[in-house]
Design a protein around this motif. Structure first.
Motif, PDB file in Angstrom:
ATOM      1  N   VAL A  16     -11.226   5.427   5.325  1.00 12.76           N
ATOM      2  CA  VAL A  16     -11.308   5.308   3.863  1.00 12.76           C
ATOM      3  C   VAL A  16      -9.965   5.777   3.331  1.00 12.76           C
ATOM      4  CG1 VAL A  16     -12.445   6.148   1.786  1.00 12.76           C
ATOM      5  CG2 VAL A  16     -13.784   5.744   3.869  1.00 12.76           C
ATOM      6  N   ILE A  17      -9.340   5.000   2.456  1.00  9.82           N
ATOM      7  CA  ILE A  17      -7.984   5.324   2.014  1.00  9.82           C
ATOM      8  C   ILE A  17      -7.780   4.843   0.590  1.00  9.82           C
ATOM      9  CG2 ILE A  17      -6.922   3.166   2.839  1.00  9.82           C
ATOM     10  CD1 ILE A  17      -4.538   4.847   3.804  1.00  9.82           C
ATOM     11  N   THR A  18      -6.925   5.536  -0.153  1.00 11.71           N
ATOM     12  CA  THR A  18      -6.598   5.109  -1.520  1.00 11.71           C
ATOM     13  C   THR A  18      -5.604   3.954  -1.466  1.00 11.71           C
ATOM     14  OG1 THR A  18      -4.737   6.621  -1.700  1.00 11.71           O
ATOM     15  CG2 THR A  18      -6.905   7.454  -2.376  1.00 11.71           C
ATOM     16  N   GLU A  19      -5.458   3.270  -2.598  1.00  8.46           N
ATOM     17  CA  GLU A  19      -4.498   2.158  -2.654  1.00  8.46           C
ATOM     18  C   GLU A  19      -3.080   2.655  -2.432  1.00  8.46           C
ATOM     19  OE1 GLU A  19      -3.216  -1.533  -5.602  1.00  8.46           O
ATOM     20  OE2 GLU A  19      -4.932  -0.273  -6.086  1.00  8.46           O
ATOM     21  N   GLU A  20      -2.754   3.847  -2.982  1.00  9.71           N
ATOM     22  CA  GLU A  20      -1.416   4.417  -2.790  1.00  9.71           C
ATOM     23  C   GLU A  20      -1.172   4.720  -1.315  1.00  9.71           C
ATOM     24  OE1 GLU A  20      -3.569   5.393  -5.011  1.00  9.71           O
ATOM     25  OE2 GLU A  20      -2.630   4.959  -6.955  1.00  9.71           O
ATOM     26  N   GLY A  21      -2.204   5.263  -0.655  1.00 11.94           N
ATOM     27  CA  GLY A  21      -2.062   5.551   0.767  1.00 11.94           C
ATOM     28  C   GLY A  21      -1.855   4.289   1.584  1.00 11.94           C
ATOM     29  N   LEU A  22      -2.567   3.222   1.215  1.00  8.17           N
ATOM     30  CA  LEU A  22      -2.441   1.953   1.929  1.00  8.17           C
ATOM     31  C   LEU A  22      -1.042   1.367   1.763  1.00  8.17           C
ATOM     32  CD1 LEU A  22      -4.131   0.028   3.644  1.00  8.17           C
ATOM     33  CD2 LEU A  22      -4.695  -1.224   1.573  1.00  8.17           C
ATOM     34  N   GLN A  23      -0.497   1.484   0.551  1.00  5.15           N
ATOM     35  CA  GLN A  23       0.866   1.003   0.316  1.00  5.15           C
ATOM     36  C   GLN A  23       1.874   1.806   1.125  1.00  5.15           C
ATOM     37  OE1 GLN A  23       1.830  -1.727  -1.289  1.00  5.15           O
ATOM     38  NE2 GLN A  23      -0.364  -2.139  -1.567  1.00  5.15           N
ATOM     39  N   ALA A  38       2.970  -6.845  15.050  1.00  3.18           N
ATOM     40  CA  ALA A  38       2.034  -7.752  14.382  1.00  3.18           C
ATOM     41  C   ALA A  38       0.806  -6.945  13.994  1.00  3.18           C
ATOM     42  CB  ALA A  38       1.654  -8.914  15.283  1.00  3.18           C
ATOM     43  N   VAL A  39       0.707  -6.591  12.710  1.00  2.00           N
ATOM     44  CA  VAL A  39      -0.395  -5.752  12.230  1.00  2.00           C
ATOM     45  C   VAL A  39      -1.064  -6.442  11.050  1.00  2.00           C
ATOM     46  CG1 VAL A  39      -1.064  -3.507  11.299  1.00  2.00           C
ATOM     47  CG2 VAL A  39       0.844  -3.654  12.912  1.00  2.00           C
ATOM     48  N   SER A  40      -2.384  -6.579  11.118  1.00  2.00           N
ATOM     49  CA  SER A  40      -3.123  -7.128   9.976  1.00  2.00           C
ATOM     50  C   SER A  40      -4.046  -6.041   9.429  1.00  2.00           C
ATOM     51  CB  SER A  40      -3.943  -8.357  10.392  1.00  2.00           C
ATOM     52  OG  SER A  40      -4.970  -7.988  11.282  1.00  2.00           O
ATOM     53  N   CYS A  41      -4.135  -5.995   8.092  1.00  4.50           N
ATOM     54  CA  CYS A  41      -4.961  -4.995   7.424  1.00  4.50           C
ATOM     55  C   CYS A  41      -6.156  -5.694   6.767  1.00  4.50           C
ATOM     56  CB  CYS A  41      -4.138  -4.258   6.378  1.00  4.50           C
ATOM     57  SG  CYS A  41      -5.099  -3.128   5.351  1.00  4.50           S
ATOM     58  N   HIS A  42      -7.355  -5.203   7.031  1.00 12.82           N
ATOM     59  CA  HIS A  42      -8.568  -5.809   6.477  1.00 12.82           C
ATOM     60  C   HIS A  42      -9.326  -4.792   5.625  1.00 12.82           C
ATOM     61  CE1 HIS A  42      -8.562  -9.457   9.093  1.00 12.82           C
ATOM     62  NE2 HIS A  42      -7.813  -8.664   9.831  1.00 12.82           N
ATOM     63  N   TRP A  43      -9.875  -5.284   4.536  1.00 10.17           N
ATOM     64  CA  TRP A  43     -10.711  -4.463   3.649  1.00 10.17           C
ATOM     65  C   TRP A  43     -12.165  -4.816   3.947  1.00 10.17           C
ATOM     66  CZ3 TRP A  43     -10.313  -4.774  -2.445  1.00 10.17           C
ATOM     67  CH2 TRP A  43     -11.184  -3.825  -3.009  1.00 10.17           C
ATOM     68  N   ILE A  44     -12.924  -3.836   4.410  1.00 12.38           N
ATOM     69  CA  ILE A  44     -14.333  -4.069   4.723  1.00 12.38           C
ATOM     70  C   ILE A  44     -15.127  -4.042   3.415  1.00 12.38           C
ATOM     71  CG2 ILE A  44     -16.341  -3.239   6.007  1.00 12.38           C
ATOM     72  CD1 ILE A  44     -14.374  -1.879   7.942  1.00 12.38           C
ATOM     73  N   ARG A  45     -15.519  -5.221   2.964  1.00 11.80           N
ATOM     74  CA  ARG A  45     -16.186  -5.345   1.671  1.00 11.80           C
ATOM     75  C   ARG A  45     -17.681  -5.110   1.778  1.00 11.80           C
ATOM     76  NH1 ARG A  45     -12.550  -7.551  -2.012  1.00 11.80           N
ATOM     77  NH2 ARG A  45     -14.022  -6.600  -3.468  1.00 11.80           N
ATOM     78  N   SER A  46     -18.278  -5.461   2.921  1.00 11.12           N
ATOM     79  CA  SER A  46     -19.718  -5.256   3.129  1.00 11.12           C
ATOM     80  C   SER A  46     -19.974  -5.285   4.632  1.00 11.12           C
ATOM     81  CB  SER A  46     -20.526  -6.349   2.424  1.00 11.12           C
ATOM     82  OG  SER A  46     -20.323  -7.597   3.051  1.00 11.12           O
ATOM     83  N   ARG A  47     -21.230  -5.140   5.015  1.00  3.76           N
ATOM     84  CA  ARG A  47     -21.556  -5.169   6.440  1.00  3.76           C
ATOM     85  C   ARG A  47     -21.226  -6.515   7.078  1.00  3.76           C
ATOM     86  NH1 ARG A  47     -27.442  -2.160   7.143  1.00  3.76           N
ATOM     87  NH2 ARG A  47     -26.768  -0.070   6.461  1.00  3.76           N
ATOM     88  N   LEU A 369       3.488 -21.469   7.570  1.00  2.00           N
ATOM     89  CA  LEU A 369       2.388 -20.511   7.596  1.00  2.00           C
ATOM     90  C   LEU A 369       1.728 -20.434   6.221  1.00  2.00           C
ATOM     91  CD1 LEU A 369       4.184 -17.751   9.641  1.00  2.00           C
ATOM     92  CD2 LEU A 369       2.330 -19.204  10.438  1.00  2.00           C
ATOM     93  N   PRO A 370       0.413 -20.293   6.179  1.00  4.14           N
ATOM     94  CA  PRO A 370      -0.284 -20.258   4.886  1.00  4.14           C
ATOM     95  C   PRO A 370      -0.063 -18.954   4.142  1.00  4.14           C
ATOM     96  CG  PRO A 370      -1.824 -19.846   6.666  1.00  4.14           C
ATOM     97  CD  PRO A 370      -0.528 -20.199   7.314  1.00  4.14           C
ATOM     98  N   LEU A 371      -0.078 -19.031   2.817  1.00  2.00           N
ATOM     99  CA  LEU A 371      -0.027 -17.832   1.979  1.00  2.00           C
ATOM    100  C   LEU A 371      -1.453 -17.308   1.849  1.00  2.00           C
ATOM    101  CD1 LEU A 371       2.431 -19.050  -0.788  1.00  2.00           C
ATOM    102  CD2 LEU A 371       2.902 -17.334   0.934  1.00  2.00           C
ATOM    103  N   SER A 372      -1.880 -16.552   2.857  1.00  4.95           N
ATOM    104  CA  SER A 372      -3.285 -16.177   2.916  1.00  4.95           C
ATOM    105  C   SER A 372      -3.583 -14.816   2.315  1.00  4.95           C
ATOM    106  CB  SER A 372      -3.739 -16.181   4.379  1.00  4.95           C
ATOM    107  OG  SER A 372      -2.917 -15.330   5.152  1.00  4.95           O
ATOM    108  N   ASP A 373      -2.552 -14.024   2.048  1.00  2.02           N
ATOM    109  CA  ASP A 373      -2.821 -12.655   1.594  1.00  2.02           C
ATOM    110  C   ASP A 373      -2.149 -12.350   0.255  1.00  2.02           C
ATOM    111  OD1 ASP A 373      -0.300 -12.784   2.537  1.00  2.02           O
ATOM    112  OD2 ASP A 373      -0.337 -10.900   3.652  1.00  2.02           O
TER     113      ASP A 373
END
Length: 388
Positions: A16-23, A38-47, A369-373
């Motif tokens: 669990v992290i704040t937006e400032e921490g994530l930045q 190669a690192v991808s960051c995901h936000w777990i929105r629900s189960r 490459l797609p602009l996916s994020d």
């Protein structure tokens, strides 16, 4: 990453992290990234759902959702994988090439050639009729109400019997009542610089009152008043208008090089007439026109910026090229204007470069490459110009 999150796998962290921490995490990763990062960051929105937030490093290590492919199959089909699902690409190329070979015929007029001449003393500001409108009148006169098979057969044979009285008639609707292929080519010719946009004209069909849907409905309305007429306030307007339909130096079909190219492209379009009928019936003609216009404009803008072909100048001795010019350039040191590309050279080379652009269209599916994020692309805009 261990300083910010709990390691829950060999290459996976969760916290669990704040937006400032994530930045802060993203900033540190970007600083220390190497060519192997190669690192991808995901936000777990629900189960059951997570959302890709950003990627640092090699984006092609992930798919559009930020997942890592671990099982894949490969089938090598050489030279066909880019085009095998572009059923209409040959049609796009044929329409683009033929429109390119006619797109600047209006520049053959006495008025336009005089305007290009650096030694000319004329001071008029705008052409009475823009050159793309005159080019459309020329093309309409060549088709002369025939079916696509008829006028293409004449073009393949290199038959040119344009009569000046036919072209000089101020046809108010040169895109209307043409055959299917001719209509689309006429649209590309007239719109290769600017779209015919009505100002004070009702966009609804004058007879039915409904918004136009078929290309017959649309082309019925397009006249020279849609942005192709200029300078009516000039004192010598009628004299200048007459010069738009005077061709003392001949026409592009006088060039053997242009004629050879147009025969080839007419043959290609002839073979695509069944495909064109299918596109008209299923409505995909709109997208075909959009992609053809894009390719034509790219080819035109690119070759107009190039210097004249020196080899083309030497062909003048064989008298197989026209004496007409398409544009001017400026001296690097003197900045004085000079006549640059011959008109037939310009038409042929724009056709070649437009075809190159059209051939590359399938690459946009796989090569980028797609602009996916980009979060801003996922939300509704607040900008008034784009609220529609």
């Amino acid at each position: 990453l261990d300083a910010f999150a709990n390691r829950i796998g060999s290459r996976t962290w969760q916290t669990v992290i704040t937006e400032e921490g994530l930045q802060a995490v993203k900033k540190l990763l970007r600083k220390s990234a190497t060519k192997n990062t190669a690192v991808s960051c995901h936000w777990i929105r629900s189960r059951s759902r997570s959302e890709l937030v950003w990627v640092v490093g090699k984006r092609n290590k992930f798919n559009a959702e930020g997942y890592v492919p671990v099982n894949w199959t490969h089938k090598d089909i050489k030279n066909t994988q880019e085009e095998n699902n572009w059923d209409y690409l040959p049609l796009i190329k044929s329409l683009t090439a033929l429109a390119a070979l006619f797109h600047d015929w209006g520049k053959a007029s006495e008025l336009f050639q005089d305007k290009l001449n650096p030694k000319s003393k004329n001071t008029y500001k705008g052409d009475p009729l823009r050159h793309e409108w005159i080019s459309t009148l020329f093309f309409n006169a060549y088709v002369n109400g025939e079916t696509d098979k008829q006028w293409l057969t004449r073009l393949i044979a290199g038959e040119f019997d344009l009569e000046k009285p036919t072209v000089e008639k101020n046809n108010t609707k040169p895109l209307f009542k043409l055959s299917q292929a001719a209509s689309l080519i006429a649209w590309l010719i007239v719109s290769h610089h600017r779209l015919p946009l009505p100002k004070d004209i009702d966009i609804n069909h004058p007879i039915t009152g409904k918004t136009p849907k078929t290309f017959e409905d649309i082309f019925f309305q397009i006249t020279s008043d849609f942005g192709y007429k200029n300078g009516e306030q000039e004192k010598n307007y009628n004299e200048l208008l007459q010069q738009c339909f005077s061709y003392p130096q001949g026409l592009p079909n006088d060039s053997a090089l242009w004629l050879n190219k147009v025969k080839k492209e007419a043959s290609n379009l002839f073979n695509q007439l069944k495909t064109l009928e299918s596109a008209i019936n299923n409505g995909s003609w709109r997208l075909i026109l959009q992609l053809s216009r894009l390719s034509l404009m790219l080819g035109d803008h690119y070759y107009s910026s190039c210097p004249a072909d020196e080899k083309w100048k030497h062909r003048d001795k064989n008298k197989d090229i026209s004496k007409l010019y398409a544009n001017t350039g400026k001296g690097a040191k003197t900045k004085k204007p000079f006549l640059k590309q011959r008109l037939d050279e310009h038409l042929v080379e724009v056709a070649k470069n437009s075809l190159n652009s059209a051939r590359l269209l399938p690459d946009f599916e796989s090569s980028f490459l797609p602009l996916s994020d980009v979060k801003n692309l996922k939300v509704r805009t607040a900008h008034p110009d784009y609220k529609w």
